[in-house]
Enzyme design. Structure first.
Site, PDB file in Angstrom:
ATOM      1  N   VAL A  62       0.903  -1.280  -0.317  1.00  0.00           N
ATOM      2  CA  VAL A  62       0.134   0.355   0.226  1.00  0.00           C
ATOM      3  C   VAL A  62       1.141   0.932  -0.023  1.00  0.00           C
ATOM      4  O   VAL A  62       0.899   1.868  -0.708  1.00  0.00           O
ATOM      5  CB  VAL A  62      -1.098  -0.498   1.094  1.00  0.00           C
ATOM      6  CG1 VAL A  62      -1.632   1.266   1.326  1.00  0.00           C
ATOM      7  CG2 VAL A  62      -2.037  -1.308   1.170  1.00  0.00           C
ATOM      8  N   ASP A 115      10.592   3.918   6.024  1.00  0.00           N
ATOM      9  CA  ASP A 115      10.724   2.488   6.537  1.00  0.00           C
ATOM     10  C   ASP A 115      11.262   2.489   7.177  1.00  0.00           C
ATOM     11  O   ASP A 115      12.464   2.769   7.781  1.00  0.00           O
ATOM     12  CB  ASP A 115       9.763   1.001   5.233  1.00  0.00           C
ATOM     13  CG  ASP A 115       9.595   0.041   5.854  1.00  0.00           C
ATOM     14  OD1 ASP A 115       8.173  -0.135   4.622  1.00  0.00           O
ATOM     15  OD2 ASP A 115      10.209  -0.408   6.641  1.00  0.00           O
ATOM     16  N   ARG A 140      -6.424  -3.451  -5.215  1.00  0.00           N
ATOM     17  CA  ARG A 140      -6.185  -4.663  -4.903  1.00  0.00           C
ATOM     18  C   ARG A 140      -4.052  -5.345  -5.314  1.00  0.00           C
ATOM     19  O   ARG A 140      -4.569  -4.315  -6.191  1.00  0.00           O
ATOM     20  CB  ARG A 140      -6.983  -6.160  -5.820  1.00  0.00           C
ATOM     21  CG  ARG A 140      -8.533  -5.357  -5.643  1.00  0.00           C
ATOM     22  CD  ARG A 140      -9.542  -5.737  -6.643  1.00  0.00           C
ATOM     23  NE  ARG A 140      -9.276  -4.933  -7.531  1.00  0.00           N
ATOM     24  CZ  ARG A 140     -10.029  -4.647  -9.170  1.00  0.00           C
ATOM     25  NH1 ARG A 140     -10.958  -5.782  -9.254  1.00  0.00           N
ATOM     26  NH2 ARG A 140     -10.193  -3.565  -9.730  1.00  0.00           N
ATOM     27  N   GLY A 162     -13.651 -21.439  -6.552  1.00  0.00           N
ATOM     28  CA  GLY A 162     -12.538 -21.953  -6.685  1.00  0.00           C
ATOM     29  C   GLY A 162     -11.709 -22.321  -5.237  1.00  0.00           C
ATOM     30  O   GLY A 162     -13.064 -23.247  -3.909  1.00  0.00           O
ATOM     31  N   CYS A 190      -5.352  -8.901   3.840  1.00  0.00           N
ATOM     32  CA  CYS A 190      -6.387  -8.485   3.581  1.00  0.00           C
ATOM     33  C   CYS A 190      -7.916  -9.646   4.312  1.00  0.00           C
ATOM     34  O   CYS A 190      -7.779  -9.268   5.112  1.00  0.00           O
ATOM     35  CB  CYS A 190      -6.456  -8.069   2.645  1.00  0.00           C
ATOM     36  SG  CYS A 190      -5.158  -6.382   2.285  1.00  0.00           S
ATOM     37  N   LYS A 234      -3.262 -15.483  -5.369  1.00  0.00           N
ATOM     38  CA  LYS A 234      -3.459 -15.045  -6.719  1.00  0.00           C
ATOM     39  C   LYS A 234      -2.530 -13.870  -7.562  1.00  0.00           C
ATOM     40  O   LYS A 234      -1.516 -14.397  -6.866  1.00  0.00           O
ATOM     41  CB  LYS A 234      -4.912 -13.325  -6.309  1.00  0.00           C
ATOM     42  CG  LYS A 234      -4.799 -12.186  -5.821  1.00  0.00           C
ATOM     43  CD  LYS A 234      -5.613 -11.340  -6.767  1.00  0.00           C
ATOM     44  CE  LYS A 234      -4.906  -9.790  -5.814  1.00  0.00           C
ATOM     45  NZ  LYS A 234      -5.817  -9.003  -5.617  1.00  0.00           N
TER      46      LYS A 234
HETATM   47  N1  LIG Z   1      -2.019  -5.445   0.502  1.00  0.00           N
HETATM   48  C1  LIG Z   1      -2.876  -4.498   0.411  1.00  0.00           C
HETATM   49  O1  LIG Z   1      -3.571  -5.310  -1.258  1.00  0.00           O
HETATM   50  C2  LIG Z   1      -3.928  -3.865   1.281  1.00  0.00           C
HETATM   51  C3  LIG Z   1      -4.873  -3.280   0.321  1.00  0.00           C
HETATM   52  C4  LIG Z   1      -5.642  -2.612   1.241  1.00  0.00           C
HETATM   53  C5  LIG Z   1      -5.404  -2.040   2.314  1.00  0.00           C
HETATM   54  N2  LIG Z   1      -4.068  -2.556   2.896  1.00  0.00           N
HETATM   55  C6  LIG Z   1      -3.671  -2.629   4.183  1.00  0.00           C
HETATM   56  O2  LIG Z   1      -2.626  -1.643   4.142  1.00  0.00           O
HETATM   57  C7  LIG Z   1      -2.092  -1.531   5.400  1.00  0.00           C
HETATM   58  C8  LIG Z   1      -0.114  -2.478   4.988  1.00  0.00           C
HETATM   59  O3  LIG Z   1      -0.645  -3.101   4.060  1.00  0.00           O
HETATM   60  P1  LIG Z   1       0.660  -3.716   2.696  1.00  0.00           P
HETATM   61  O4  LIG Z   1       0.363  -4.672   2.649  1.00  0.00           O
HETATM   62  O5  LIG Z   1       1.069  -3.022   2.280  1.00  0.00           O
HETATM   63  O6  LIG Z   1       1.676  -4.338   4.438  1.00  0.00           O
HETATM   64  P2  LIG Z   1       3.780  -4.748   4.173  1.00  0.00           P
HETATM   65  O7  LIG Z   1       3.835  -5.793   5.207  1.00  0.00           O
HETATM   66  O8  LIG Z   1       3.531  -4.462   2.619  1.00  0.00           O
HETATM   67  O9  LIG Z   1       4.056  -3.180   4.452  1.00  0.00           O
HETATM   68  C9  LIG Z   1       4.053  -2.546   5.502  1.00  0.00           C
HETATM   69  C10 LIG Z   1       5.342  -1.830   6.120  1.00  0.00           C
HETATM   70  O10 LIG Z   1       5.418  -1.126   7.095  1.00  0.00           O
HETATM   71  C11 LIG Z   1       6.609  -0.951   7.614  1.00  0.00           C
HETATM   72  N3  LIG Z   1       6.938  -0.471   8.616  1.00  0.00           N
HETATM   73  C12 LIG Z   1       6.028  -1.570   9.595  1.00  0.00           C
HETATM   74  N4  LIG Z   1       6.363  -1.184  10.837  1.00  0.00           N
HETATM   75  C13 LIG Z   1       6.648   0.856  10.549  1.00  0.00           C
HETATM   76  C14 LIG Z   1       7.211   1.548  11.458  1.00  0.00           C
HETATM   77  N5  LIG Z   1       6.863   2.075  12.787  1.00  0.00           N
HETATM   78  N6  LIG Z   1       7.299   2.943  10.581  1.00  0.00           N
HETATM   79  C15 LIG Z   1       7.641   2.702   9.428  1.00  0.00           C
HETATM   80  N7  LIG Z   1       7.656   0.954   9.048  1.00  0.00           N
HETATM   81  C16 LIG Z   1       7.270   0.912   9.242  1.00  0.00           C
HETATM   82  C17 LIG Z   1       7.231  -2.258   6.909  1.00  0.00           C
HETATM   83  O11 LIG Z   1       9.034  -2.044   7.429  1.00  0.00           O
HETATM   84  C18 LIG Z   1       6.888  -2.633   6.042  1.00  0.00           C
HETATM   85  O12 LIG Z   1       7.680  -2.217   5.139  1.00  0.00           O
HETATM   86  C19 LIG Z   1      -2.540  -2.710   6.125  1.00  0.00           C
HETATM   87  O13 LIG Z   1      -3.653  -2.786   7.055  1.00  0.00           O
HETATM   88  C20 LIG Z   1      -3.599  -3.724   5.259  1.00  0.00           C
HETATM   89  O14 LIG Z   1      -4.377  -4.455   5.338  1.00  0.00           O
HETATM   90  C21 LIG Z   1      -3.297  -3.735   2.302  1.00  0.00           C
END
Ligand SMILES: NC(=O)c1ccc[n+]([C@@H]2O[C@H](COP(=O)([O-])OP(=O)(O)OC[C@H]3O[C@@H](n4cnc5c(N)ncnc54)[C@H](O)[C@@H]3O)[C@@H](O)[C@H]2O)c1
Length: 443
Positions: A12, A31, A155, A248, A255, A315
């Site tokens: 995200v 990060d 997505r 499927g 998520c 997926k």
């Molecule tokens: N992946 C998806 O498709 C998606 C879609 C919509 C919403 N979300 C939501 O968005 C959020 C992030 O999901 P994601 O899949 O991108 O997660 P991810 O695990 O891919 O990325 C999270 C990042 O945050 C970093 N991080 C952790 N603690 C930190 C801090 N204190 N300071 C700075 N960086 C820090 C981690 O090192 C990591 O790189 C979640 O809450 C998820 O539910 C995800």
């Protein structure tokens, strides 16, 4: 040009940073993972997402996008900070907020001027208020800030297009002026903007994901009924309007599983029994067992048999292996004494860490060579037009369990496969399994 900071460069955060910089803003993405940031500074993407590398490169070269591990640097002259850190499942199914808490503290300790703190992570209802408390407590000196919730609906696999052309933008805040400023940032996306309060915005995200997960479990239940009654679930879904109605192996990924669990947890905490959500999770869990049971029914004893998993990511078009069905399926097969092989166009590196006993193949043909059965686990496009005669000739037994319905049952039988799709009412030899008695008057 606005100055934006993005905290967390995962699926995200990196997409958010790249897209906002492409819209002409100045973005600095942070990060705590030093390796990730060092890689990004060299132009290496930490995740697979189509189109992302080019977008990042273009905006870095234009001087609109930069990376750092320093909160101080990220927040310098910044007007907006997006929190995009992970919110994985905690031990009881609740969302674990430790990364959000630590990001909020670091923001408080390093902010230098009034700031709008925007939460994009999926967080339990009430978290926005909690983040405001954390910042107020941790600020060394009082500086104005406002918390806005802006849940993300992208997505994986189509994240850039989803971000740039969303169906809607949802914003929640107790401060209308702050929400309006965040709305301004989103105006170039030309999507309807819903502005509401913090808790409602947080709930909209959970309700949306739970609804999509419900559709998946619903169509999977319909698939099972189709199978018994001699109907074809693919046609049924097409007739209903296909969106999130693909039968499927159920939902997986980072998520839906954790978000449905977290919403059920929130409901239970407040004394509600989340009956629909519980059923959605039960139906979904059974899809993975179904693969194992079906293979056993077709092959018999799985000990010593070689099973090939076509696709490992949860997926297609992503390398994300979080809660991927392939992991549970591989483990069940390994426990039964089968030899498990796998192939995925992009997720094999990530998969190796999670399922080290699975032998990774070079490609789909290598995977088929000597296999007793292939299971289509992920619907990658490149699997849809394989040379199936070559595949059949190289397998020890020409058995395909198509967990994503990418092949046509008729054609597969003609090619000499023992083939099973999901909810498509065919047994391996082409016979409809159940005779139906139509009773015009049951009374
Ligand atoms: N992946 C998806 O498709 C998606 C879609 C919509 C919403 N979300 C939501 O968005 C959020 C992030 O999901 P994601 O899949 O991108 O997660 P991810 O695990 O891919 O990325 C999270 C990042 O945050 C970093 N991080 C952790 N603690 C930190 C801090 N204190 N300071 C700075 N960086 C820090 C981690 O090192 C990591 O790189 C979640 O809450 C998820 O539910 C995800």
């Amino acid at each position: 040009m606005r100055k934006i900071s993005v905290i967390g460069v995962g699926y995200v955060g990196l997409v958010t940073a790249a897209c906002f910089s492409d819209l002409g803003n100045h973005v600095i993405a942070l990060d705590v993972d030093e390796k990730r940031i060092a890689g990004l500074k060299r132009g290496e993407m930490p995740i697979y997402e189509p189109g992302l590398e080019e977008l990042v490169q273009r905006n870095v070269e234009a001087g609109r996008l930069a990376f750092t591990t320093s909160y101080k640097e990220a927040l310098k002259d910044c007007e907006f900070v997006f929190i995009c850190v992970g919110t994985p499942s905690g031990v009881d199914g609740d969302a674990d907020l430790k990364y959000v808490e630590s990001a909020a503290k670091s923001i408080a300790e390093n902010m230098q001027a009034p700031l709008i703190v925007i939460n994009k992570s999926t967080v339990p209802v009430g978290t926005g208020d909690w983040v405001a408390e954390i910042i107020t407590r941790a600020e060394p000196k009082p500086i104005d800030f406002w918390v806005v919730s802006c849940p993300e609906f992208l997505r994986e696999g189509s994240a850039i297009a989803d971000f740039m052309s969303p169906h809607r933008t949802v914003l929640g805040s107790l401060h209308r002026e702050a929400a309006d400023k965040v709305a301004q940032l989103h105006l170039p996306l030309r999507a309807p903007i819903v502005i509401t309060d913090l808790r409602t915005a947080e709930m909209i995200k959970y309700a949306s994901n739970a609804f999509l997960a419900t559709k998946i479990s619903f169509i999977n239940e319909i698939a099972d009924i189709c199978e018994s009654l001699g109907a074809d679930v693919k046609e049924v879904a097409a007739g209903m309007g296909k969106y999130f109605l693909e039968a499927g192996l159920g939902y997986g990924g980072s998520c839906f599983p954790k978000d449905v669990k977290a919403l059920a947890f929130m409901a239970e905490e407040m004394g509600h029994e989340p009956r629909i959500l519980n059923s959605v999770m039960t139906v979904n869990g059974l899809r993975r067992e179904m693969v194992f049971n079906r293979l056993k029914n077709i092959i018999g004893d799985l000990k010593g048999k070689t099973i090939g998993l076509l696709g490992l990511a949860f997926k297609w078009n992503t390398d994300d292996m979080r809660d991927a069905p392939s992991v549970d399926i591989a483990e069940a097969l390994l426990n039964a004494g089968a030899k498990v092989r796998g192939y995925d166009p992009v997720a094999m590196e990530a998969a190796k860490e999670l399922i080290p006993k699975v032998d990774m193949a070079r490609d789909a043909y290598d995977l088929a060579d000597g296999a007793d059965a292939l299971v289509v686990v992920t619907e990658w496009n490149e699997f849809k037009n394989l040379d199936l005669e070559r595949i059949r000739n190289s397998m020890r037994q020409p058995i395909i369990l198509d967990g994503r319905n990418i092949y046509q049952p008729e054609q597969m039988r003609k090619l000499g496969f023992t083939y099973q799709g999901i909810g498509r009412s065919y047994s391996g030899n082409g016979q409809i399994q159940t005779e139906i008695k139509v009773r015009p008057n049951a009374a």
